[in-house]
Design an enzyme around this catalytic site. Structure first.
Site, PDB file in Angstrom:
ATOM      1  N   HIS A 204      -0.024   3.780   4.896  1.00 54.65           N
ATOM      2  CA  HIS A 204      -0.604   4.493   3.759  1.00 54.65           C
ATOM      3  C   HIS A 204      -0.216   5.972   3.786  1.00 54.65           C
ATOM      4  CE1 HIS A 204      -4.028   1.276   3.696  1.00 54.65           C
ATOM      5  NE2 HIS A 204      -2.846   0.785   3.381  1.00 54.65           N
TER       6      HIS A 204
ATOM      7  N   SER B 110       0.812  -1.221   0.000  1.00 58.14           N
ATOM      8  CA  SER B 110       0.000   0.000   0.000  1.00 58.14           C
ATOM      9  C   SER B 110       0.842   1.266   0.000  1.00 58.14           C
ATOM     10  CB  SER B 110      -0.928   0.005   1.223  1.00 58.14           C
ATOM     11  OG  SER B 110      -1.731  -1.142   1.248  1.00 58.14           O
TER      12      SER B 110
END
Length: 271
Positions: free
Chosen positions: A185, A133
């Site tokens: 993230h 991610s």
């Protein structure tokens, strides 16, 4: 009708390779019953010198849903490889993918350190980050800066304006995958803006190869030091040749003298 998949793969060679590697690693993890704690990155494992986890955590996925989400988004972001006329292209994609993997992993550990040491949130000692991610969110961010008119397609039916995609996806992922690493993230987004705004720039083949070389060295030697795998072939045996003289300094009165000596059987006279 769209292009056949074969031609799209040829147009996105680096993206296709990344998807293939992540998918193969996911399959191996499932077949080998490996848990996220064995490959993920956490503050405690970083303190123990498991720096190799920066790489393994980025390439590993435990949940099939997480893998599908990341790879679907990554496939859409592969358009970067086709934008050579905008200063992007395949080389740019490869260079800054390496930057995103390494720097976002280091930033995750840095954020954990601040949360633990400054805010006394001991919970983050045990949080383990895993998944691609950080790179996906990094490329979303870079593309939102470089090509704000683009669209991000997820799962083949969800289309998001790329300019808002990083933060929309951050919220969306947190909802559908509650275990997803918010800090991971966010780290990818921060590094992505640093690249997109030119704060991190100047990567070329020389610097990319140099960075890759150091990354491989740190990966291998931290893997050996952690004792996770037996890497006896890296042992360096000390070499002592008795025929070679040794040189030493010793004090004599107020001055210093230089003496050269060998073992008695060397047959050398000391003057």
């Amino acid at each position: 009708m769209g292009k056949p998949l074969f031609y799209e793969i040829l147009e996105k060679p680096a993206t296709s390779c990344a998807i293939g590697i992540c998918s193969a690693i996911w399959f191996y993890i499932q077949k080998s019953n490996i848990g996220y704690s064995h490959v993920g990155l956490s503050y405690e494992t970083a303190l123990e010198g498991h720096y190799w986890r920066i790489i393994t955590s980025a390439l590993s996925h435990i949940s099939v849903l997480h893998l599908v989400f990341n790879m679907s988004a990554l496939w859409s972001l592969g358009v970067v490889e086709q934008l050579g006329h905008l200063g992007l292209g395949v080389q740019y994609y490869l260079h800054y993918t390496l930057v995103l993997v390494v720097l976002s992993g280091m930033l995750v550990i840095g954020m954990y350190h601040i949360l633990i040491q400054k805010f006394k949130l001991e919970y983050f000692r045990r949080v383990t980050a895993v998944g691609y991610s950080c790179v996906v969110f990094g490329w979303m961010t870079i593309l939102s800066v470089k090509q704000p008119s683009s669209k991000l397609n997820l799962f083949g039916f969800l289309s998001l304006p790329i300019s808002f995609a990083p933060f929309e996806s951050l919220i969306f992922t947190s909802i559908i995958v509650p275990q997803a690493s918010f800090i991971g993230h966010l780290s990818g987004i921060i590094v992505g803006y640093a690249v997109g705004w030119g704060l991190i720039h100047g990567m070329n083949n020389y610097w990319a190869v140099t960075m890759l070389g150091w990354t491989v060295l740190v990966f291998v030697f931290s893997l050996k030091k952690s004792g996770t795998f037996d890497l006896n072939f890296l042992e360096i045996e000390p070499v002592t040749d008795p025929s070679l003289p040794s040189v030493r300094f010793f004090a004599a009165g107020t001055g210093r003298s230089l003496q050269m000596s060998t073992l008695p059987d060397a047959g050398a006279d000391i003057v």
